[in-house]
Design an enzyme around this catalytic site. Sequence first.
Site, mmCIF file in Angstrom:
data_model
loop_
_atom_site.group_PDB
_atom_site.id
_atom_site.type_symbol
_atom_site.label_atom_id
_atom_site.label_comp_id
_atom_site.label_asym_id
_atom_site.label_seq_id
_atom_site.Cartn_x
_atom_site.Cartn_y
_atom_site.Cartn_z
ATOM 1 N N ASP A 1 -22.910 14.291 -20.221
ATOM 2 C CA ASP A 1 -22.335 13.094 -20.827
ATOM 3 C C ASP A 1 -23.353 12.431 -21.750
ATOM 4 O OD1 ASP A 1 -19.902 13.306 -19.572
ATOM 5 O OD2 ASP A 1 -20.372 11.897 -17.973
ATOM 6 N N THR B 1 -2.722 6.991 -10.551
ATOM 7 C CA THR B 1 -3.807 6.026 -10.669
ATOM 8 C C THR B 1 -3.484 5.092 -11.825
ATOM 9 O OG1 THR B 1 -5.095 7.612 -11.987
ATOM 10 C CG2 THR B 1 -5.515 7.532 -9.625
ATOM 11 N N GLY C 1 -5.270 2.210 -13.052
ATOM 12 C CA GLY C 1 -6.316 1.336 -13.551
ATOM 13 C C GLY C 1 -6.526 0.139 -12.646
ATOM 14 N N ASP D 1 -12.202 10.188 -11.433
ATOM 15 C CA ASP D 1 -12.906 11.258 -10.729
ATOM 16 C C ASP D 1 -13.387 10.781 -9.360
ATOM 17 O OD1 ASP D 1 -12.530 12.842 -12.965
ATOM 18 O OD2 ASP D 1 -14.457 12.274 -13.844
#
Length: 305
Positions: free
Chosen positions: A13, A220, A222, A253
């Site tokens: 990343d 999911t 938020g 994740d």
Amino acid sequence: MSDIVILGVFVADTSYRADRQPRMGETIMGRSFALGPGGKGSNQAVAAARAGGAVTFVSKLGRDTFGDMAMAAWAEAGVTPAVERGDGYTGAAYIFVEESTGNNAIIIAPGAAAGIDATFIDAHADAIRRAKVFVTQLEQPMDAAHRALRLARDGGATTILNPAPAAELPDGMLALCDYVTPNETEAEALTGIAVTDVASARRAGDALLAAGVARAAVLTLGDKGALYHDGDTSLLVPPYNAGAVVETTGAGDAFNGGFATALAEGMDPQDAVRFGCATASISVTRPGTAPSMPDRSEIDALLAG
């Protein structure tokens, strides 16, 4: 033998924080830069291991500095690597983080992991078949994910598909999944239903069950939390208050890693969703993806509080 086997991609990343994204042809000054381990599958493996799971991660890396970073990150977290290191480059990701909100935009170049195919999956068939819980996403080629889900289902594993990034799935693939864990965008891509609130999330959950998902859709949402929806029970689990939000990049994740660990330990699926939400709620209070994943004591303390 690991209880949890995760197929996915590692990427390094490269994370940039700025007030806004640049327009095409424009250069702006950033607030900060960070380099660290990432990739959805790798992040999920780190999250699951730190949450207490015995985890094997199946992937491909290059023989380069980023590949060495991956091996070091897994060793630190306690993840067992089942990887092939070849001549291609290890994947990398550009991550833009909006300074004021912590929201993000991401570009992924998977590198060596783009060569994960059904033949590679068959070489790891024993580990996949013996897993209690098998998890995959869609950053590696689709045929590999499909093949691995079939092997896991044949072996009796509980199967989880995190359908990210959003993509069209082959016929029958959802029927190999006990649980599917999309976010709002991914749920819309799979069902055609715009997920804008809890009611529309429930409609998308119904559509996913109708498309073949065996046990439950877990959406999911938020800052709304996560919706567990199995056709009989529809339960919204709100996020936990673990502190101020710093970065949301690894939240999904973290959720999936925590959810997988809880299921492998035999938790009721609704309690597993709560465990996943607690894991994600801690992760967003920290910068980065894999480095933000909490350990088991932190998750237990948040759930107990």
